[in-house]
Design an enzyme around this catalytic site. Structure first.
Site, PDB file in Angstrom:
ATOM      1  N   CYS B  21      37.347  25.259 -10.291  1.00 50.55           N
ATOM      2  CA  CYS B  21      37.889  25.329 -11.642  1.00 50.55           C
ATOM      3  C   CYS B  21      38.423  23.966 -12.061  1.00 50.55           C
ATOM      4  O   CYS B  21      38.468  23.033 -11.253  1.00 50.55           O
ATOM      5  CB  CYS B  21      39.021  26.345 -11.698  1.00 50.55           C
ATOM      6  SG  CYS B  21      40.333  25.906 -10.554  1.00 50.55           S
ATOM      7  N   CYS B  24      41.138  22.469  -9.947  1.00 53.94           N
ATOM      8  CA  CYS B  24      40.717  21.812  -8.708  1.00 53.94           C
ATOM      9  C   CYS B  24      40.359  20.356  -8.982  1.00 53.94           C
ATOM     10  O   CYS B  24      40.814  19.451  -8.284  1.00 53.94           O
ATOM     11  CB  CYS B  24      39.478  22.481  -8.120  1.00 53.94           C
ATOM     12  SG  CYS B  24      39.594  24.241  -7.924  1.00 53.94           S
ATOM     13  N   ASP B 441     -19.250  -7.386   0.773  1.00 52.08           N
ATOM     14  CA  ASP B 441     -19.174  -8.814   0.526  1.00 52.08           C
ATOM     15  C   ASP B 441     -19.550  -9.435   1.869  1.00 52.08           C
ATOM     16  O   ASP B 441     -18.801  -9.326   2.825  1.00 52.08           O
ATOM     17  CB  ASP B 441     -17.736  -9.173   0.124  1.00 52.08           C
ATOM     18  CG  ASP B 441     -17.619 -10.636  -0.229  1.00 52.08           C
ATOM     19  OD1 ASP B 441     -18.654 -11.318  -0.250  1.00 52.08           O
ATOM     20  OD2 ASP B 441     -16.496 -11.089  -0.480  1.00 52.08           O
ATOM     21  N   ASP B 646     -12.732  -8.805   2.410  1.00 51.12           N
ATOM     22  CA  ASP B 646     -11.606  -9.140   3.273  1.00 51.12           C
ATOM     23  C   ASP B 646     -10.276  -8.925   2.560  1.00 51.12           C
ATOM     24  O   ASP B 646      -9.219  -9.024   3.162  1.00 51.12           O
ATOM     25  CB  ASP B 646     -11.721 -10.564   3.817  1.00 51.12           C
ATOM     26  CG  ASP B 646     -11.714 -11.610   2.708  1.00 51.12           C
ATOM     27  OD1 ASP B 646     -11.435 -11.236   1.555  1.00 51.12           O
ATOM     28  OD2 ASP B 646     -11.986 -12.783   2.998  1.00 51.12           O
ATOM     29  N   ASP B 650     -11.420 -11.473  -2.574  1.00 51.90           N
ATOM     30  CA  ASP B 650     -12.154 -10.593  -3.476  1.00 51.90           C
ATOM     31  C   ASP B 650     -11.276  -9.482  -4.013  1.00 51.90           C
ATOM     32  O   ASP B 650     -11.754  -8.408  -4.348  1.00 51.90           O
ATOM     33  CB  ASP B 650     -13.378 -10.030  -2.752  1.00 51.90           C
ATOM     34  CG  ASP B 650     -13.050  -9.658  -1.330  1.00 51.90           C
ATOM     35  OD1 ASP B 650     -11.859  -9.402  -1.061  1.00 51.90           O
ATOM     36  OD2 ASP B 650     -13.958  -9.627  -0.494  1.00 51.90           O
TER      37      ASP B 650
END
Lengths: 128, 762
Positions: B21, B24, B441, B646, B650
């Site tokens: 409440c 509190c 590639d 790789d 690329d």
């Protein structure tokens, strides 16, 4: 049709309507905004108990967000929280608070339990 | 609160529990405000949290927690971002506790179920004098079942209900709750029911059996789900706890967290290398299989890179640490796999949409079932209606739907990581299985990527004063090439070094991407490159054109060296083809995929390599910036393209492809470059990745199909659609068994991916 049959049919119809209203319509939560803390991190505590409270969270876009998930139950349904857009799948220890941090761009994001049944929404908005 | 950032105080939010409440929250707030060092405190009852601005020099969040606890309310600080290990440990612990409790609960429910059934079938249960007391006995047996073994179904369903949510627990709770309450009412008020012509029929054993079977299902499911994250656990477990570091000439064992870049560590035979670094001393074979899937140990010599968490086999190594903690290859792998497991596959959207509405829809179907049986079913209508509605609730299995995709993605990405194939998530998996064209590639994927000089040919009329021999030509070329980063340059520089020529310096260096390099060496204008460069500089190839053709036809790359505007010679460089390239291309073709090779080399060199490995379509002389366009062009032909490269040179092409596959070795892997990362430079990894993706999607489709069909078929049968025609209907206990089997079978099907082995790879 007997009176009992008519009564059961009408009650059944009402029950179906109520189920669909309760789970689909009445359940739509109100958005709660996260509070900004030192360092500009937007924090909000999310109670996890059969659902997320609040289930709709409003944050500022492009600023760090921390959701403190407090899982106050041992129901395994909610043991994981997934934020798929941020690649986060985290275990939430029962009766503990587990923070989850990310920075959203403007948009609406979902967070769910591991199986996608319990759901919450994060709305990240741009502020002028 | 933008002011909070500049404020001299710090602020923290502390979750507070137990407040009911406004009084509190006011009490907690007062207590905080009275604490020294607190500038302001705001306790919010709605969010159950105290936001406190404090002076970090005077007090701390820990002390504020103490203050709140002293007022009689609970408070705890949010955990710092927990490490993966901690989370997994917590998860393990919770799962173990849950499994133990489920076992006991199952045992109690099953024993009660057997006892209730035995009582119900006893002749005394039919006799008018003893039927009532027996019902009471059965009722008593059910109390531990619904009050303890199945209690969590009701409490969890209630928590979800309060949030307008519904899950598996809702269905079980409503189903068993209805059966139990009806039975209890009949037991306690049998006279009242008898007076109204209602037979005192009870369903206690049904309640017990449903709860027992669902618990058994949960038990098996929890056990199986624990295994879905096994791969990530194994990866995390690879990290050693300590490192033996050399400090001030002395050996010291320190915890891994204390290790710093620059430290030198000793790794004895049989020990794990603690972090990424470079061998400073010693030679040994290192087993990298746990991270790269490479089965053969790799010989490491001084200068070679080693990866943390790999196993030193036979020699002692002194390793200079370069990366620790989150920067290591292992940490990056773990992070990637965790992110992949947190991602969502697009195919899951359907399951998600169904899950979101599933339980309320099933509840509605159950109500309609009840009404229909009550209105038009056989007598006694209320009993049939009740049993059918309960059967519908129990057979419906939302868990199978929810587990179908995530479990498969988790097991598959984990298994991939064990094989050295990192797949970035559900979407990457889904796109990988749809690939119909794989573009390699060439350099570094099909070939080793470490070219070496094969032959050197001088032009017939070359000025012998400037270039007396081949070594001088190589030295001149090497002087310019030393400034370039092209792989071919390294071969020329290495060759010059091998021939013992003194390194020359080059001035006025200029690089023409995809064509070659220029510079002034020892007063000569030197140009090194391909035919495109000659064309650009207006240099006639002359008689060397034939030599270049011959060299290219053999699969070597002719490097033209022009000195002072005239072609002086050709250096033939070849990049050896990887031993598994041919097998990989062959395997891809058998899988129905077309392979394409992309290279900056000229047509003939490229064709020769392509022939050697069995690739039919070659895109040669593609400048690095044009690779992207080539991928686009293939995509415009309607192809779903995977690009293997790789990941360094690329990256744009990898990003443009439907699936970018970054292939690397050891520490040099560009882990974030592609949707798929291969931890070792073996083209068979591409095959493994696509096979794994295809297998995974097959498993996902099976799971979704099973989960859907199960519910779509099971629910109507449970509702009794087969009853009018065939007199066929299910009992609630049968429904409970079916439901348990359904979710366990989905997880088990996903777990089959743990045994995935790419064919053609040891």
């Amino acid at each position: 049709m007997t009176t009992a049959q008519i009564a059961v049919t009408l009650l059944g119809l009402a029950a179906v309507l109520w189920v669909n209203w309760y789970f689909f319509v009445a359940g739509r939560g109100v958005a709660v905004a996260a509070t900004v803390q030192a360092g500009g991190v937007q924090c909000i505590r999310v109670e996890v108990k059969g659902g997320y409270a609040p289930a709709v969270i409003r944050v500022r876009a492009d600023a760090p967000v921390r959701l403190d998930f407090h899982r106050d139950e041992s129901n395994p349904c909610t043991e994981e929280v997934v934020l798929p857009d941020f690649g986060i799948r985290t275990y939430l220890a029962a009766h503990r608070t587990t923070p989850v941090s990310f920075t959203p761009a403007a948009g609406t994001y979902e967070f769910t339990c591991g199986m996608g049944m319990v759901r919450g929404t994060i709305i990240a908005e741009q502020h002028g | 609160m933008p002011g909070a950032v500049t404020s001299p105080t710090e602020s923290c939010t502390i979750p507070v529990t137990g407040m009911t409440c406004a009084a509190c929250s006011a009490r907690v707030q007062r207590a905080l405000e009275r604490t020294t060092g607190v500038a302001s405190a705001n306790v919010n009852l709605m969010t159950d949290a105290a936001t406190v601005a404090y002076d970090p020099g005077v007090t701390s969040p820990e002390r504020l927690v103490e203050t709140i606890r002293a007022t009689g309310y609970g408070a705890e600080l949010p955990l710092p971002e927990a490490s993966s290990e901690d989370l997994l440990d917590a998860q393990d612990e919770a799962r173990a506790t849950e499994l133990r409790s489920l076992q006991w609960k199952f045992a109690v429910a099953a024993v009660a179920g057997v006892a209730a059934m035995a009582l119900g079938m006893a002749p005394a249960a039919m006799a008018p004098g003893t039927a009532g007391p027996i019902r009471y006995l059965q009722f008593a047996l059910m109390l531990p079942v619904v009050g303890w073994a199945g209690r969590h179904f009701y409490t969890r369903a209630w928590s979800a209900f309060r949030h307008h949510g519904a899950d598996m627990n809702t269905l079980i709770a409503v189903g068993t709750g209805a059966a139990f309450l009806f039975s209890a009412a009949v037991t306690l008020f049998d006279d009242w029911f008898a007076a109204r012509g209602v037979e005192p029929h009870v369903y206690y054993e049904t309640v017990a059996w449903i709860i027992a079977l669902v618990l058994l299902g949960n038990l098996l499911e929890a056990r199986a789900r624990g295994q879905t994250s096994g791969a990530i656990r194994r990866l995390i477990g690879l990290r050693p706890a300590t490192a033996r570091v050399l400090r001030a000439g002395r050996e010291e064992t320190i915890p891994l967290a204390a290790l710093r870049p620059g430290d030198e560590v000793l790794v004895r035979p049989g020990e794990t290398i603690p972090a990424d670094g470079v061998v400073a001393d010693g030679t040994s074979n290192v087993d990298e299989s746990m991270l790269t899937g490479e089965p053969t140990p790799i010989t490491k010599r001084p200068g070679d890179t080693v990866i943390g968490a790999t196993l030193n086999r036979n020699g002692a190594l002194r390793v200079r640490i370069e990366r620790v903690g989150g920067e290591t290859v292992l940490s990056r792998i773990i992070r990637l796999v965790q992110q992949a497991q947190g991602s969502k596959a697009p195919i899951q959207r359907l399951a998600d949409r169904i899950s979101a509405v599933f339980v309320p829809v099933v509840l509605s179907i159950a109500i309609v079932t009840f009404v229909v049986w009550f209105d038009v079913g056989p007598a006694p209508p209320y009993l049939h209606a009740l049993v059918s509605a309960v059967t519908v609730l129990i057979i419906a299995c939302p868990c199978a739907m929810g587990l179908a995709v995530p479990t498969a993605v988790m097991v598959s990405t984990g298994r991939g990581a064990e094989l050295g194939v990192l797949i970035k998530g559900g979407e990457a998996l889904e796109r990988s299985q749809a690939i119909d064209t794989v573009v390699f590639d060439k350099t570094g994927t099909i070939t080793e990527g470490h070219p070496a000089v094969q032959t050197v040919v001088l032009a017939p009329g070359v000025d012998r004063g400037a270039i007396p021999d081949e070594a001088r030509l190589v030295a001149l070329a090497a002087a310019v090439e030393a400034l370039s980063e092209h792989p071919l340059s390294e071969a020329v520089v290495a060759e010059s070094r091998r021939l013992g020529a003194a390194a020359l310096g080059a001035a006025g260096f200029e690089s023409r991407t995809g064509r070659g390099v220029l510079g002034t060496v020892a007063g000569h204008r030197v140009a090194v490159g391909n035919t495109a460069l000659l064309l650009e500089l207006d240099i006639e190839p002359g008689p060397l054109a034939k030599v270049a053709d011959g060299v290219a036809a053999d699969g070597y790359t002719p490097v033209h060296v022009a000195v002072d505007g005239r072609l002086a010679g050709i250096i033939a460089v070849a990049d050896p083809v990887k031993p598994t390239s041919r097998r990989a291309v062959e395997a891809l073709r058998r899988m129905g995929l077309e392979t394409v090779m992309l290279t900056g080399d000229d047509q003939r060199t490229a064709a020769s390599v392509a022939r050697a490995v069995g690739i039919e379509r070659v895109l040669a002389q593609v400048l690095p910036e044009r690779k992207l366009d080539e991928i686009r062009r293939l995509q415009s032909e309607g192809r779903v393209v995977a690009m293997v490269g790789d990941g360094l040179n690329d990256a744009p092409a990898l990003a443009q492809a439907d699936v970018g596959v970054a292939m690397g070795t050891g520490t040099d892997v560009a882990i974030d470059a592609g949707a798929v990362t291969l931890m070792r430079g073996d083209p068979l990894g591409v095959v493994a990745a696509i096979r794994l993706a295809r297998r995974t999607l097959r498993v996902i489709r099976q799971n979704l199909f099973w989960a859907l069909v199960y519910n779509v078929v099971g629910i109507p049968i449970a509702a009794g659609v087969l009853y009018p025609a065939f007199g066929l209907r299910l009992t609630p206990a049968m429904a409970a068994a079916a439901m348990a089997v359904s979710s366990v079978s989905v997880v088990s099907n996903s777990l089959r991916l743990r045994r995935f082995t790419p064919k053609g790879q040891p």
